[in-house]
Write a protein that holds these residues in place. Structure first.
Motif: not given
Ligand SMILES: Nc1ncnc2c1ncn2[C@@H]1O[C@H](COP(=O)(O)OP(=O)(O)OP(=O)(O)O)[C@@H](O)[C@H]1O
Ligand SMILES: [Mg+2]
Length: 271
Positions: A17, A19, A23, A109, A139
């Motif tokens: 993920d 982000g 992460t 994602g 996501q």
């Protein structure tokens, strides 16, 4: 079978993920093995990576002149390709206990509204970080699965994911996303709003980390049953000296009201 997929036989598959704020890396059979801020500290003089993740976050706002802390992900997408790649590389190595020659299959994602160019950038970064196969998933879909929503049923499931850079609102039915919208207002923007508010109202300058702490500790969207206060330290902009003041939840609610309204509006449009 090519060499890359031969290597993949010996490494565990990963799910990432990626982000704006954090992460996370999940390794099959091991669970979540990395959960760190998406930050890289780079030495400007040598160009070397000094630290990644937690360590780099510690450096944020207090780095010496020649070290800069970079958040390579902005608004849920890659803003700095090179640094993202190094960060991914570091996290993938870390997930594998720094074993050499690992070529895992990776699922990543990504936000719903990411462009083709941005998708390509994520995929290329993962390949350059030595993945053998790379798959992108939405996501919102994985968040819904993670939250245990009955996504395969013929009813609408709404998912609102407020991250660091983006708030994603999606409606899922029969395993497909029937509606999705992403607004670039989320946690980071809230931290910013708090910083601006304190500057306007008290001429007080605070750092990003303090703003985040205030948000987490006393931030709210709706009046609380019991009021909360917090003592904060900053620098007075007029006198130029350190200053401590006490703020309460209603002030932070006011500071956050615009962000909250934008998020509420995105949800309302989806309904
Ligand atoms: N208890 C809390 N209350 C309010 N905000 C919080 C809390 N805990 C974390 N946050 C905020 O959530 C944000 C991080 O969320 P998350 O890790 O989901 O983001 P991300 O997935 O990295 O970002 P994005 O999805 O936008 O790429 C940060 O702004 C952080 O300050
Ligand atoms: Mg996220």
């Amino acid at each position: 079978m090519n060499f890359r997929s031969l290597f993949s036989l010996f490494s565990s598959d990963l799910a990432i993920d990626l982000g704006t704020a954090n992460t996370l890396v999940y390794a099959r059979g091991k669970g979540i093995v990395v959960n760190e801020p998406s930050i890289v500290a780079i030495n400007k003089t040598t160009g070397d990576v000094e630290a990644v993740g937690k360590e780099a976050k510690e450096m944020l706002g207090r780095t010496p002149g020649n070290i800069v802390a970079i958040r390579p992900m902005k608004d849920g997408v890659i803003a700095d390709f090179k640094v993202t790649e190094r960060m991914l590389n570091y996290f993938i190595q870390k997930a594998h206990g720094r074993k050499m020659l690992v070529h895992p299959r990776i699922v990543i994602g990504v936000p719903c509204e990411i462009t083709q160019v941005e998708k390509r950038a994520v995929i290329d970064s993962a390949y350059r970080a030595k993945a053998s196969e790379v798959y992108l998933v939405e996501q919102a879909m994985v968040a819904a699965i993670g939250a245990g929503l009955p996504i395969t049923q013929a009813c609408g499931n709404m998912i609102v994911d407020i991250g660091g850079g983006t708030t994603d609102v999606a409606v899922i039915s029969l395993s497909g996303i029937v509606y999705s919208r992403s607004v670039r207002v989320a946690g980071n923007e809230m931290d910013d709003a708090i910083m601006q508010y304190l500057k306007r109202k008290y001429n007080l300058l605070i750092g990003e980390r303090t703003a985040e702490q205030i948000k987490i500790q006393i931030g709210s969207a709706y009046p609380l049953d019991r009021p909360l206060t917090m003592e904060i330290k900053g620098r007075n902009l007029i006198e130029g000296v350190p200053k401590t003041i006490t703020i309460d939840d209603s002030e932070i609610r006011e500071a956050l009201s615009e962000c909250v309204a934008t998020i509420m509006n995105a949800i309302r449009v989806a309904l």
